[in-house]
Design an enzyme around this catalytic site. Sequence first.
Site, PDB file in Angstrom:
ATOM      1  N   GLU A   1       0.821  -1.200   0.000  1.00 28.49           N
ATOM      2  CA  GLU A   1       0.000   0.000   0.000  1.00 28.49           C
ATOM      3  C   GLU A   1       0.859   1.254   0.000  1.00 28.49           C
ATOM      4  OE1 GLU A   1      -3.937  -1.620   2.343  1.00 28.49           O
ATOM      5  OE2 GLU A   1      -2.227  -1.041   3.539  1.00 28.49           O
TER       6      GLU A   1
ATOM      7  N   CYS B   1       3.308   8.553   0.850  1.00 30.06           N
ATOM      8  CA  CYS B   1       3.934   7.670   1.831  1.00 30.06           C
ATOM      9  C   CYS B   1       4.081   6.304   1.162  1.00 30.06           C
ATOM     10  CB  CYS B   1       2.999   7.626   3.040  1.00 30.06           C
ATOM     11  SG  CYS B   1       3.482   6.490   4.316  1.00 30.06           S
TER      12      CYS B   1
ATOM     13  N   CYS C   1       7.081  -6.567   7.895  1.00 32.55           N
ATOM     14  CA  CYS C   1       8.257  -5.953   8.525  1.00 32.55           C
ATOM     15  C   CYS C   1       8.790  -6.892   9.589  1.00 32.55           C
ATOM     16  CB  CYS C   1       7.887  -4.615   9.159  1.00 32.55           C
ATOM     17  SG  CYS C   1       9.316  -3.749   9.864  1.00 32.55           S
TER      18      CYS C   1
ATOM     19  N   CYS D   1       7.733  -4.160  16.066  1.00 34.50           N
ATOM     20  CA  CYS D   1       7.360  -3.182  17.089  1.00 34.50           C
ATOM     21  C   CYS D   1       5.972  -3.556  17.599  1.00 34.50           C
ATOM     22  CB  CYS D   1       7.374  -1.766  16.516  1.00 34.50           C
ATOM     23  SG  CYS D   1       8.987  -1.323  15.843  1.00 34.50           S
TER      24      CYS D   1
ATOM     25  N   CYS E   1       2.659  -1.768  16.224  1.00 33.62           N
ATOM     26  CA  CYS E   1       2.492  -1.521  14.786  1.00 33.62           C
ATOM     27  C   CYS E   1       1.834  -2.710  14.096  1.00 33.62           C
ATOM     28  CB  CYS E   1       3.866  -1.254  14.170  1.00 33.62           C
ATOM     29  SG  CYS E   1       3.832  -1.096  12.383  1.00 33.62           S
TER      30      CYS E   1
ATOM     31  N   GLY F   1       7.012  -1.572   6.222  1.00 41.96           N
ATOM     32  CA  GLY F   1       8.391  -2.038   6.178  1.00 41.96           C
ATOM     33  C   GLY F   1       9.391  -1.103   6.806  1.00 41.96           C
ATOM     34  N   GLU F   2      10.571  -1.649   7.070  1.00 39.02           N
ATOM     35  CA  GLU F   2      11.681  -0.871   7.615  1.00 39.02           C
ATOM     36  C   GLU F   2      12.647  -0.611   6.450  1.00 39.02           C
ATOM     37  OE1 GLU F   2      12.954   0.782  10.342  1.00 39.02           O
ATOM     38  OE2 GLU F   2      14.603   1.042   8.943  1.00 39.02           O
TER      39      GLU F   2
ATOM     40  N   SER G   1      12.280   7.035   6.943  1.00 37.18           N
ATOM     41  CA  SER G   1      11.955   6.865   8.360  1.00 37.18           C
ATOM     42  C   SER G   1      12.482   5.512   8.832  1.00 37.18           C
ATOM     43  CB  SER G   1      10.440   6.924   8.545  1.00 37.18           C
ATOM     44  OG  SER G   1      10.095   6.643   9.888  1.00 37.18           O
TER      45      SER G   1
ATOM     46  N   SER H   1      12.056   6.938  14.419  1.00 33.73           N
ATOM     47  CA  SER H   1      10.913   6.620  15.284  1.00 33.73           C
ATOM     48  C   SER H   1      11.424   6.355  16.689  1.00 33.73           C
ATOM     49  CB  SER H   1      10.180   5.388  14.739  1.00 33.73           C
ATOM     50  OG  SER H   1       9.703   5.675  13.445  1.00 33.73           O
ATOM     51  N   LEU H   2      11.345   7.368  17.514  1.00 26.80           N
ATOM     52  CA  LEU H   2      11.909   7.277  18.864  1.00 26.80           C
ATOM     53  C   LEU H   2      10.931   6.534  19.781  1.00 26.80           C
ATOM     54  CD1 LEU H   2      14.520   8.248  20.199  1.00 26.80           C
ATOM     55  CD2 LEU H   2      13.274  10.295  20.933  1.00 26.80           C
ATOM     56  N   ASN H   3       9.775   7.104  19.955  1.00 31.02           N
ATOM     57  CA  ASN H   3       8.630   6.423  20.592  1.00 31.02           C
ATOM     58  C   ASN H   3       8.774   6.105  22.079  1.00 31.02           C
ATOM     59  OD1 ASN H   3       7.644   6.540  18.028  1.00 31.02           O
ATOM     60  ND2 ASN H   3       7.763   4.361  17.609  1.00 31.02           N
TER      61      ASN H   3
ATOM     62  N   ASN I   1      -2.652   5.151  16.669  1.00 33.25           N
ATOM     63  CA  ASN I   1      -3.858   4.717  15.962  1.00 33.25           C
ATOM     64  C   ASN I   1      -4.204   3.304  16.399  1.00 33.25           C
ATOM     65  OD1 ASN I   1      -4.280   7.019  14.140  1.00 33.25           O
ATOM     66  ND2 ASN I   1      -2.317   6.394  13.267  1.00 33.25           N
TER      67      ASN I   1
ATOM     68  N   CYS J   1      -0.814   6.061   9.953  1.00 29.82           N
ATOM     69  CA  CYS J   1       0.465   5.468  10.340  1.00 29.82           C
ATOM     70  C   CYS J   1       0.274   4.168  11.095  1.00 29.82           C
ATOM     71  CB  CYS J   1       1.210   6.402  11.292  1.00 29.82           C
ATOM     72  SG  CYS J   1       2.208   7.570  10.445  1.00 29.82           S
TER      73      CYS J   1
HETATM   74  N1  SAH Z   1       9.649   1.245   9.704  1.00 32.31           N
HETATM   75  C1  SAH Z   1       9.818   2.639   9.674  1.00 32.31           C
HETATM   76  C2  SAH Z   1       8.840   3.350   8.771  1.00 32.31           C
HETATM   77  C3  SAH Z   1       7.433   2.845   8.732  1.00 32.31           C
HETATM   78  S1  SAH Z   1       6.491   3.045  10.215  1.00 32.31           S
HETATM   79  C4  SAH Z   1       9.756   3.216  11.080  1.00 32.31           C
HETATM   80  O1  SAH Z   1       9.382   2.501  12.000  1.00 32.31           O
HETATM   81  O2  SAH Z   1      10.117   4.376  11.237  1.00 32.31           O
HETATM   82  C5  SAH Z   1       6.059   4.765  10.127  1.00 32.31           C
HETATM   83  C6  SAH Z   1       5.699   5.386  11.467  1.00 32.31           C
HETATM   84  O3  SAH Z   1       4.451   4.866  11.953  1.00 32.31           O
HETATM   85  C7  SAH Z   1       6.716   5.145  12.578  1.00 32.31           C
HETATM   86  O4  SAH Z   1       7.085   6.364  13.190  1.00 32.31           O
HETATM   87  C8  SAH Z   1       5.950   4.280  13.570  1.00 32.31           C
HETATM   88  O5  SAH Z   1       6.411   4.503  14.884  1.00 32.31           O
HETATM   89  C9  SAH Z   1       4.532   4.744  13.349  1.00 32.31           C
HETATM   90  N2  SAH Z   1       3.500   3.818  13.801  1.00 32.31           N
HETATM   91  C10 SAH Z   1       3.507   2.484  13.747  1.00 32.31           C
HETATM   92  N3  SAH Z   1       2.346   1.972  14.237  1.00 32.31           N
HETATM   93  C11 SAH Z   1       1.586   3.023  14.615  1.00 32.31           C
HETATM   94  C12 SAH Z   1       0.274   3.165  15.163  1.00 32.31           C
HETATM   95  N4  SAH Z   1      -0.467   2.097  15.404  1.00 32.31           N
HETATM   96  N5  SAH Z   1      -0.182   4.416  15.400  1.00 32.31           N
HETATM   97  C13 SAH Z   1       0.565   5.492  15.108  1.00 32.31           C
HETATM   98  N6  SAH Z   1       1.785   5.424  14.570  1.00 32.31           N
HETATM   99  C14 SAH Z   1       2.305   4.207  14.329  1.00 32.31           C
HETATM  100 FE1  SF4 Z   2       8.338  -2.078  11.138  1.00 32.60          FE
HETATM  101 FE2  SF4 Z   2       8.238   0.593  11.442  1.00 32.60          FE
HETATM  102 FE3  SF4 Z   2       6.156  -0.979  12.099  1.00 32.60          FE
HETATM  103 FE4  SF4 Z   2       8.343  -1.038  13.587  1.00 32.60          FE
HETATM  104  S1  SF4 Z   2       6.993   0.740  13.306  1.00 32.60           S
HETATM  105  S2  SF4 Z   2       7.181  -2.835  12.890  1.00 32.60           S
HETATM  106  S3  SF4 Z   2       9.931  -0.786  12.053  1.00 32.60           S
HETATM  107  S4  SF4 Z   2       6.989  -0.682  10.062  1.00 32.60           S
END
Ligand code: SAH
Ligand code: SF4
Length: 353
Positions: free
Chosen positions: A92, A105, A112, A116, A119, A157-158, A189, A211-213, A287, A330
């Site tokens: 997508e 995007c 992936c 995480c 995600c 994906g990463e 990212s 993506s610090l988080n 989300n 996201c």
């Molecule tokens: N893999 C890469 C890029 C794709 S994820 C990465 O992790 O950076 C893109 C962004 O979506 C990241 O910042 C991730 O932290 C965020 N993300 C993942 N799951 C999410 C969710 N359920 N709600 C909001 N943001 C989310």
């Molecule tokens: Fe992969 Fe990014 Fe999702 Fe983490 S947040 S599982 S690195 S897509």
Amino acid sequence: MAKIDIKNFNLAELEQFLSGKGKERFRATQIFKWVYQLGATTFGEMTNLSKALREELEEIARISSFTPATVEEGSDGTRKYLFTLDDGEAVESVLIPDEGRNTLCISSQVGCAMACEFCLTGTFRLTRNLTTAEIVNQVCAVRKDADIRNIVFMGMGEPLHNLDNVVRAIQILLDGNGLQFSNRRVTVSTSGLVPEMAELGKLVTVNLAVSLNATTDELRDRIMPVNRRYPLKELLRACREFPLPSRRKITFEYVMIGGLNDTLEDARRLLRLTSDIPNKVNLIPFNEHEGCGFKSPARGAIDAFHKYLIDRNVTVITRDSRGGDISAACGQLKGRMEKKCNPQEAVNHEVHE
Ligand code: SAH
Ligand code: SF4
């Protein structure tokens, strides 16, 4: 013999391919322009090549392209494109309109491996890397519908786990004979693959989002297994050393999860960790998706976190949840994937291999 897809080549590689066949190298520039600027999908159209060369190329090579299987439009104008790949997998891409400054995007993998916890893409494990052609074809296809100003590798994906193909795709995106994007308008990212961050910076000049988080290793280890390999200290060092396009700043993405990382104490630690790195912060309210126990943060917590940083001169954007009604926000992308296994197994596989 399978035909070679020339969308898997950057310009230098296409030159090499042609010179290997005894052709003039400058033909590569002509072909690049036909493909990426004029949208050609056959060699037959390339009227500035000799008929013999066109015919020879048709024999040995092909020019792939994507037609979306579905396009869903959300109430806010966000559009989610689903593309089916040659092997039946799907990816997508999401077009986010913003007063004529559209952002696309794009995805870099099917699934992936990083697992995480919050995600949706991550719960499906990795099926496979996208090819260079499959990455640039997302852009080529959507560009037929809309002007794209910014490209972000924030789909499925990463990207740094598929570094070679992502770098090659970026080279095509930035090439003056290719898709002609400015390097200030392309952002990769990453969840924090430290060695690959350095490698990326050596190979191309692009913006970086990290993506610090989480602001402690303890929490980050738990929700982002990659942190067990590359903890915060190493990640932040890699950020400091990353060679950005001129006058650009690193983006720190921070997914705010209700009751987990959304207090002012977190905001204070975030500030302390990042204060010596030119940066902007992208707050992304979590989300929610089915099967994940995490919750969106309360509005008040988002506002307070945002204000804490703004008051201390940090550039902060709180991302509104674009495309939520079509699952294009996201972390909600999943193509057409089926759950393959318990994500915990993916963690063990990836981190301890
Ligand atoms: N893999 C890469 C890029 C794709 S994820 C990465 O992790 O950076 C893109 C962004 O979506 C990241 O910042 C991730 O932290 C965020 N993300 C993942 N799951 C999410 C969710 N359920 N709600 C909001 N943001 C989310
Ligand atoms: Fe992969 Fe990014 Fe999702 Fe983490 S947040 S599982 S690195 S897509």
